[in-house]
Motif scaffolding. Structure first.
Motif, PDB file in Angstrom:
ATOM      1  N   ARG A  15      80.283  12.121  38.178  1.00  0.00           N
ATOM      2  CA  ARG A  15      78.878  12.185  37.755  1.00  0.00           C
ATOM      3  C   ARG A  15      77.952  11.951  38.955  1.00  0.00           C
ATOM      4  O   ARG A  15      76.950  12.637  39.116  1.00  0.00           O
ATOM      5  CB  ARG A  15      78.628  11.163  36.652  1.00  0.00           C
ATOM      6  N   ARG A 137      83.655  17.825  29.306  1.00  0.00           N
ATOM      7  CA  ARG A 137      82.229  17.890  28.935  1.00  0.00           C
ATOM      8  C   ARG A 137      81.344  17.766  30.170  1.00  0.00           C
ATOM      9  O   ARG A 137      80.367  18.494  30.322  1.00  0.00           O
ATOM     10  CB  ARG A 137      81.875  16.797  27.925  1.00  0.00           C
ATOM     11  N   LEU A 138      81.680  16.841  31.062  1.00  0.00           N
ATOM     12  CA  LEU A 138      80.892  16.663  32.279  1.00  0.00           C
ATOM     13  C   LEU A 138      80.947  17.928  33.122  1.00  0.00           C
ATOM     14  O   LEU A 138      79.918  18.412  33.606  1.00  0.00           O
ATOM     15  CB  LEU A 138      81.399  15.474  33.105  1.00  0.00           C
ATOM     16  N   ASP A 140      81.413  20.937  32.122  1.00  0.00           N
ATOM     17  CA  ASP A 140      80.672  21.996  31.437  1.00  0.00           C
ATOM     18  C   ASP A 140      79.159  21.833  31.589  1.00  0.00           C
ATOM     19  O   ASP A 140      78.419  22.816  31.560  1.00  0.00           O
ATOM     20  CB  ASP A 140      81.033  22.034  29.948  1.00  0.00           C
ATOM     21  N   GLU A 141      78.691  20.592  31.785  1.00  0.00           N
ATOM     22  CA  GLU A 141      77.265  20.325  31.959  1.00  0.00           C
ATOM     23  C   GLU A 141      76.766  20.732  33.338  1.00  0.00           C
ATOM     24  O   GLU A 141      75.585  20.967  33.531  1.00  0.00           O
ATOM     25  CB  GLU A 141      76.982  18.829  31.787  1.00  0.00           C
TER      26      GLU A 141
END
Length: 145
Positions: A15, A137-138, A140-141
């Motif tokens: 992140r 998910r990360l 894909d963001e």
């Protein structure tokens, strides 16, 4: 060893990389249930195609522990490429734990299996799928480079 906890740290590192404009891949090195190194992809910032999270984490761990990382486990959000698996093998890392398989470049079982190749002098213990949905998910963001 708490796989969930250390993968959460690798995801947090991914992140941080994404916030810097990098591909969201993070890694941590663990020895005796303690993190000894962590990093994320830095290919954009450094303009270095080899600045992968796993490779940078191995380098940081080696600076602290020496060139042989025999008791170290590497946690990473994505299955490493051939370059990174080669570095894991050369540094004699004990184990690799990753979240998301890489069906394009993965060298720990998806495309190739350098990590467990019996022809090589060292093999890694490999565990996959830890916190996979969260890491996916990360990824894909964040747009990929």
């Amino acid at each position: 060893m708490n796989y969930e906890l250390f993968m959460a740290e690798a995801i947090a590192e991914a992140r941080r990389g994404a916030e810097e404009g990098e591909v969201a891949v993070g890694a941590v090195a663990v020895l005796d249930d303690a993190m000894v190194a962590r990093d994320h992809d830095r290919m954009v910032l450094t303009e270095d195609p080899t600045a992968h999270a796993v490779l940078l984490t191995i380098q940081a761990a080696a600076r602290k522990l020496g060139r042989r990382l025999a008791d170290v486990t590497i946690f990473t959000t994505h299955e490493p490429c051939a370059m990174c698996v080669g570095a894991l093998l050369e540094s004699r890392v004990r184990a690799l734990v990753f979240a998301v398989p890489d069906d394009v470049r993965g060298a720990a079982g998806s495309v190739a299996n350098l990590a467990r190749n019996p022809s090589l002098p060292h093999q890694l213990s490999v565990i996959s799928g830890v916190r996979e949905s969260e890491a996916r998910r990360l990824a894909d963001e964040v747009p990929t480079a």
